[in-house]
Design an enzyme around this catalytic site. Sequence first.
Site, PDB file in Angstrom:
ATOM      1  N   GLU A   1       7.263   5.579  20.621  1.00 34.64           N
ATOM      2  CA  GLU A   1       8.118   6.444  19.906  1.00 34.64           C
ATOM      3  C   GLU A   1       7.170   6.702  18.449  1.00 34.64           C
ATOM      4  OE1 GLU A   1      10.519   9.294  18.623  1.00 34.64           O
ATOM      5  OE2 GLU A   1      10.168   8.733  20.918  1.00 34.64           O
TER       6      GLU A   1
ATOM      7  N   LYS B   1       0.941  -1.208  -0.040  1.00 33.21           N
ATOM      8  CA  LYS B   1       0.064   0.074   0.043  1.00 33.21           C
ATOM      9  C   LYS B   1       0.962   1.253  -0.016  1.00 33.21           C
ATOM     10  CE  LYS B   1      -4.076  -2.155   2.149  1.00 33.21           C
ATOM     11  NZ  LYS B   1      -5.097  -1.806   3.155  1.00 33.21           N
TER      12      LYS B   1
END
Length: 289
Positions: A159, A71
Site C-alpha cells: 500500500e 525533515k
Amino acid sequence: MAIDGHTKLFGLIGYPVGHTLSPLIHNHLAELYGQNLVYVPLPVKEEDLKRAVEGAGAFGFGGMNVTVPYKNAVIPLCTQVDPLAAQIGSVNTLVPCEGGYKGYNTDVTGLYRAMTEDGAMIEDREVIVVGAGGVGRTVAFLMAQKKAKKVYLLNRTFEKARELADHVNAYAGKELIIPLANEDHGKIPEGKYLAVQATSLGMSPKTEGVAIEDPAFYQKISCGYEIIFNPAKTRFMQLVEDAGGTAYNGLKMLLYQGIDAYELWNPVKIREEDIKAIYLMMCRELGWG
Ligand code: ATR
C-alpha cells in the site's frame, strides 16, 4: 580555527545527532576555504523544534541542516520551500532568506551527484527502487526528475509503494512507477537494471538484514546503489556483486549532500580535489583505512 567576534554559526538539528559526520565535512571545508564559521550538532527535542528554528534565526545562524526525525516537520517552519523539496516532503537544508529560512533538499541533489560520479546513470534507464519510506520517496522523485525510463518500486507494505507511485506518477505526468510488494519481485521482467536500496535494512549493527534474499532477483541488477554507508559493504551490495553486478555504498551521497549544502550557504564552488580529500577523511573516520 580561532573563534572570534565574527564567527558565523551553522548547525545540524536532529535527534539524536551524536554520530553525525557533518561537522567533519563542514568544519573542514571552512578551514580549506578560509571561512570564519563553525558547524555544530544541535540535538533538539520534538516539542522544541519551532523554537529551535526561530532561535537559529535570532542568533543569525548562516544555515542549518535538518536530519531525522524532522525533515518533514520542519517544512511548515520554513518561510519558503524549494519546489522539489516540497514535492518530496523532505527538507534537510535551511538557507537564510527574507524573514526566516528557505528549505532545500540536498539529499536528492547529493544522491544525484554521487550516482553521476559513480557512473550510475538514471536517464532512460530501467530502475528498481527497494523501499518506499522517507528515503525511498527521495529516490523515487529523483528517478522522475532525471527521467528514468521505467521504475519498479518494491516495498514490504504494498500500500505504501502504491501511494508513493501515485504521487510520483502525478509529478511525472505518466505511469513511470510500478509499485510491487517485495515478494512479487519475480514480476519484474528480465533486464539489466539500476537498483537503489532505500530501506534501513542491513545498517550496522544488524548487518545481516536485506529486503530481498532471492539470488534470482540480483541476476537482474547490473548496478546496485546502496543508501547505507555503514557497513561499507552491505548484504544488498554483496548479493549484487555475487550475481556479477557492480555495487556502491551511500557514503558519497552523504558527502555530496554536505557539499551541496555548503555551496548553498557560502559563495564558493568546492574544488574536486577538496571533495576527494574530505571523502578520504570520512573513510578514515569510519575506520576504512
Ligand atoms: P527511512 O526514512 O529510512 O526510509 P522509513 O520511512 O521508516 O525510514 O522506511 C523504512 C523502509 O524500510 C520502508 O520501506 C520499510 O518498509 P515498510 O514500508 O513496509 O515499513 C522498510 N523496512 C523496514 N524494516 C523492514 C523489514 N524488516 N523488511 C522489509 N522492509 C523493511
